[in-house]
Each structure stands twice: as structure tokens, then as C-alpha cells.
Design a protein around this motif. Structure first.
Motif, mmCIF file in Angstrom:
data_model
loop_
_atom_site.group_PDB
_atom_site.id
_atom_site.type_symbol
_atom_site.label_atom_id
_atom_site.label_comp_id
_atom_site.label_asym_id
_atom_site.label_seq_id
_atom_site.Cartn_x
_atom_site.Cartn_y
_atom_site.Cartn_z
ATOM 1 N N ILE A 190 -19.475 -2.402 -4.578
ATOM 2 C CA ILE A 190 -18.189 -1.987 -4.013
ATOM 3 C C ILE A 190 -17.040 -2.297 -4.963
ATOM 4 N N ILE A 191 -17.114 -3.426 -5.656
ATOM 5 C CA ILE A 191 -16.014 -3.854 -6.511
ATOM 6 C C ILE A 191 -15.763 -2.865 -7.657
ATOM 7 N N GLN A 192 -16.752 -2.052 -8.011
ATOM 8 C CA GLN A 192 -16.577 -1.059 -9.070
ATOM 9 C C GLN A 192 -15.552 0.003 -8.681
ATOM 10 N N ASN A 193 -15.474 0.288 -7.381
ATOM 11 C CA ASN A 193 -14.559 1.324 -6.892
ATOM 12 C C ASN A 193 -13.381 0.758 -6.113
ATOM 13 N N VAL A 194 -13.500 -0.485 -5.642
ATOM 14 C CA VAL A 194 -12.410 -1.156 -4.933
ATOM 15 C C VAL A 194 -12.168 -2.487 -5.649
ATOM 16 N N PRO A 195 -11.324 -2.500 -6.682
ATOM 17 C CA PRO A 195 -11.136 -3.707 -7.505
ATOM 18 C C PRO A 195 -10.749 -4.944 -6.699
ATOM 19 N N SER A 196 -10.022 -4.762 -5.609
ATOM 20 C CA SER A 196 -9.631 -5.921 -4.802
ATOM 21 C C SER A 196 -10.815 -6.530 -4.064
ATOM 22 N N ASN A 197 -11.890 -5.754 -3.905
ATOM 23 C CA ASN A 197 -13.108 -6.196 -3.224
ATOM 24 C C ASN A 197 -12.799 -6.784 -1.845
ATOM 25 N N TYR A 198 -11.747 -6.258 -1.215
ATOM 26 C CA TYR A 198 -11.328 -6.685 0.121
ATOM 27 C C TYR A 198 -11.037 -8.184 0.187
ATOM 28 N N GLY A 199 -10.601 -8.747 -0.937
ATOM 29 C CA GLY A 199 -10.222 -10.153 -0.977
ATOM 30 C C GLY A 199 -11.339 -11.106 -1.326
ATOM 31 N N VAL A 200 -12.574 -10.619 -1.428
ATOM 32 C CA VAL A 200 -13.716 -11.475 -1.763
ATOM 33 C C VAL A 200 -13.787 -11.644 -3.277
ATOM 34 N N PRO A 201 -13.855 -12.887 -3.782
ATOM 35 C CA PRO A 201 -13.898 -13.118 -5.230
ATOM 36 C C PRO A 201 -15.096 -12.419 -5.881
ATOM 37 N N GLU A 202 -14.890 -11.935 -7.101
ATOM 38 C CA GLU A 202 -15.958 -11.254 -7.830
ATOM 39 C C GLU A 202 -17.161 -12.177 -8.014
ATOM 40 N N GLY A 203 -18.349 -11.632 -7.790
ATOM 41 C CA GLY A 203 -19.566 -12.410 -7.910
ATOM 42 C C GLY A 203 -19.956 -13.146 -6.646
ATOM 43 N N GLN A 204 -19.114 -13.066 -5.606
ATOM 44 C CA GLN A 204 -19.416 -13.709 -4.334
ATOM 45 C C GLN A 204 -19.534 -12.659 -3.232
ATOM 46 N N THR A 205 -20.084 -13.053 -2.101
ATOM 47 C CA THR A 205 -20.250 -12.113 -0.984
ATOM 48 C C THR A 205 -19.402 -12.478 0.222
ATOM 49 N N VAL A 206 -18.739 -13.634 0.180
ATOM 50 C CA VAL A 206 -17.928 -14.052 1.325
ATOM 51 C C VAL A 206 -16.695 -14.804 0.854
ATOM 52 N N ARG A 207 -15.605 -14.581 1.531
ATOM 53 C CA ARG A 207 -14.367 -15.323 1.298
ATOM 54 C C ARG A 207 -14.016 -16.067 2.584
ATOM 55 N N THR A 208 -13.722 -17.348 2.473
ATOM 56 C CA THR A 208 -13.388 -18.163 3.636
ATOM 57 C C THR A 208 -11.922 -18.572 3.579
ATOM 58 N N GLU A 209 -11.208 -18.276 4.647
ATOM 59 C CA GLU A 209 -9.806 -18.674 4.783
ATOM 60 C C GLU A 209 -9.724 -19.649 5.962
ATOM 61 N N TRP A 210 -9.685 -20.936 5.651
ATOM 62 C CA TRP A 210 -9.746 -21.953 6.696
ATOM 63 C C TRP A 210 -8.421 -22.148 7.409
ATOM 64 N N LEU A 211 -7.336 -22.172 6.655
ATOM 65 C CA LEU A 211 -6.029 -22.477 7.230
ATOM 66 C C LEU A 211 -5.260 -21.192 7.473
ATOM 67 N N ALA A 212 -5.224 -20.756 8.727
ATOM 68 C CA ALA A 212 -4.586 -19.480 9.031
ATOM 69 C C ALA A 212 -4.104 -19.453 10.476
ATOM 70 N N LEU A 213 -3.194 -18.537 10.733
ATOM 71 C CA LEU A 213 -2.640 -18.290 12.064
ATOM 72 C C LEU A 213 -3.063 -16.906 12.529
ATOM 73 N N GLN A 214 -3.430 -16.782 13.807
ATOM 74 C CA GLN A 214 -3.791 -15.489 14.355
ATOM 75 C C GLN A 214 -3.044 -15.239 15.663
ATOM 76 N N LEU A 215 -2.498 -14.034 15.791
ATOM 77 C CA LEU A 215 -1.973 -13.549 17.060
ATOM 78 C C LEU A 215 -2.861 -12.396 17.506
ATOM 79 N N PHE A 216 -3.242 -12.408 18.762
ATOM 80 C CA PHE A 216 -4.148 -11.379 19.279
ATOM 81 C C PHE A 216 -3.620 -10.953 20.647
ATOM 82 N N ALA A 217 -3.174 -9.713 20.749
ATOM 83 C CA ALA A 217 -2.573 -9.230 21.993
ATOM 84 C C ALA A 217 -3.321 -8.004 22.505
ATOM 85 N N THR A 218 -3.490 -7.928 23.804
ATOM 86 C CA THR A 218 -4.122 -6.765 24.430
ATOM 87 C C THR A 218 -3.250 -6.262 25.577
#
Length: 299
Positions: A190-218
Motif C-alpha cells: 500500500i505504501i507504494q501508492n499511498v506514501p502516508s501509509n495511513y499514518g503507519v510507519p514504513e516497515g510496520q503494520t500497526v501504529r499505536t496512539e496511546w494518548l488521545a481524546l475521542q468524541l463520539f456522538a450519535t
């Protein structure tokens, strides 16, 4: 005669025992199920257009197919609640002279455990998951395809702990100041066509963001007997890279207008802003006429 009397006595005793056990079991089952509110719906739609070779107004022969399946199972007893929701959407379109293309593709699951705090507020812990069924392509000249996404490429697993505000049955807002998110891209090409690789570092398959805020409304409401709206908004902000332009937003809206008991018109809209995907706002919309079948446990 004595043996016959004994057999009759045993038969009556066993019958009464089984009857009492059955009544007790029925009471337990009925008691348990009263705390659940469940619903499942499935819809199919088909669109087709054809033109003769001498049709002067112009047009392209096409066939389109779409499907949606959604379900919920919510439990509530006293101060404790457990809400579960799943949504599966997939659609394709085939225009004459072009390859089959997707018109919609989504897998979404959300589960939340809540405990009443007082008034309209509750403590909660939640987890939700988002990905797609099949590969996604960007189409260029001569219908050339470039792979840009796929199943679990990307996929988002977001958890949250915080407070929920629910003033009525239609609207709910979750505020999760601690909300770790895991972004998966399992296809290394995927990284060949999407350089950002959706935020996942090159050579890895997962990115972990531990410290974050989420709002979820329905906001889910039956406006009339024949018209309903289902909407969901999600905001995610990483504390480590916090800036206005790095905050992710996603808004999903579905409008359903019933024509008959099983025939309906459905409008779906997806709007996304995520700098790790694209610097601009992404949106998609679909309008379809089809069949929708729904069942629930409401009396």
C-alpha cells in the motif's frame, strides 16, 4: 393393582415436577430477555440502465448492486448498560467499457459498557472497529487500477474511557479523554501508492496512539412512521501531535424513507477528514431504492 396405583402416583408426581421446572425455566428466560432490546435489518437494492446504440440524449449502460446489514443488541438493568452495534455495507457498479468498481464498502462494530452516574451522565468504556471488505483502487486513463486500500489496510481499532451524556433516547455524546487507537495496514504494498501509509510507519503494520481524546456522538430518530435518520460523528485528537489540522473527523449519515412495508429509499453519506489519509475532505454519497427487512424483539 398395587403396582398400577404406584405407577400412576409416580406419573402424576413426575408430571407436576416437570411442569414446575418448565414454569420456573420460562420465568427465568422471560426475566432475562426483558433486559435486552435487539434489532436486525437487511436491505438490497439493484439499479440498471440501458440505451440503444442510436440514443441521441447520451448515456452509459450500467448495472449497480448494493446491500446493507445492520444490527444492535442493547442490555440495560438498573444502573448497568451494555450497547452493541454492527453495520455492514457493500455496493458495486459496472459501467459499460469499465471494470467493476465499488460504490460503497464498510465494516463497523461498536461496543460500550456504561454505568449510571446520575442525571443524564454515565461512566463508560467502549471499543469500536472500522475497516472494509475488499481492495480499493484509484482508476486512471484506460481504466488502469492502482491499489490504495484493502481489508485491514487500513483498519482502525479505537477504545475509550470517560463519561457519556444522554439527555434522551435519540441523542448520546461520549467524551473519552483517554482513548488509545490502533491503526493497521497489513498490506506492505500500500505504501507504494499511498506514501502516508495511513499514518503507519514504513516497515510496520500497526501504529499505536496511546494518548488521545475521542468524541463520539450519535443521533438516531424516527422522524415519522416512514422517515428515519441515523447519524454518527467521531472526532479523534492525538495529544502528542495536537493541532487544529491534525484532528480527525468522521460523519456518517443515513436517511431511510419507507414506501411500503418492505420497499424503501435509502440515502447514505460518509464525510472524512484525516490528514494521514489525505489533506482534503473526503466524501461519498449514495441514493438507492430497494428492499429493507427489519425484525426486533419489541412487543
Amino acid at each position: 393393582m398395587k403396582n398400577l396405583f404406584t405407577l400412576c402416583f409416580l406419573f402424576v408426581a413426575l408430571q407436576q415436577s416437570f411442569s414446575q421446572d418448565a414454569d420456573s425455566l420460562n420465568q427465568v428466560v422471560l426475566k432475562d430477555t426483558t433486559y435486552w432490546n435487539s434489532e436486525f435489518s437487511v436491505g438490497l437494492n439493484f439499479n440498471q440502465a440501458a440505451f440503444s446504440g442510436n440514443w441521441k440524449a447520451g448515456g452509459v449502460n450500467s448495472i449497480a448492486f448494493g446491500s446493507i446489514a445492520a444490527g444492535k443488541a442493547n442490555y440495560a438493568k438498573g444502573k448497568l448498560s451494555w450497547d452493541n452495534q454492527i453495520e455492514l455495507i457493500y455496493g458495486i457498479v459496472k459501467n459499460e467499457g469499465q471494470q467493476v468498481r465499488k460504490s460503497n464498502d464498510r465494516i463497523f462494530f461498536d461496543s460500550k459498557v456504561g454505568y449510571k452516574a446520575g442525571g443524564n451522565w454515565s461512566y463508560f468504556g467502549s471499543i469500536n472497529f472500522l475497516t472494509q471488505f475488499t481492495d480499493g483502487f484509484e482508476f486512471g486513463p484506460d481504466d488502469q487500477r492502482t491499489l490504495i486500500s484493502g481489508f485491514f489496510s487500513p483498519a482502525f481499532l479505537t477504545s475509550g474511557i470517560g463519561m457519556e451524556y444522554k439527555p434522551n433516547k435519540d441523542f448520546a455524546l461520549r467524551i473519552a479523554p483517554f482513548s488509545p487507537r490502533f491503526t493497521f495496514v497489513t498490506d506492505p504494498t500500500i505504501i507504494q501508492n499511498v506514501p502516508s501509509n495511513y499514518g503507519v510507519p514504513e516497515g510496520q503494520t500497526v501504529r499505536t496512539e496511546w494518548l488521545a481524546l475521542q468524541l463520539f456522538a450519535t443521533y438516531n430518530k424516527d422522524i415519522t412512521d416512514n422517515l428515519s435518520i441515523r447519524s454518527r460523528y467521531q472526532m479523534f485528537a492525538n495529544y502528542e501531535t495536537l493541532a487544529f489540522r491534525t484532528i480527525d473527523h468522521r460523519l456518517d449519515v443515513t436517511l431511510i424513507a419507507k414506501i411500503t412495508q418492505f420497499v424503501d429509499v435509502t440515502f447514505t453519506s460518509i464525510n472524512v477528514y484525516d490528514l494521514d489519509m489525505d489533506p482534503g475532505i473526503q466524501y461519498s454519497q449514495a441514493l438507492a431504492l430497494g428492499i429493507l427487512y427489519k425484525v426486533n424483539n419489541k412487543k
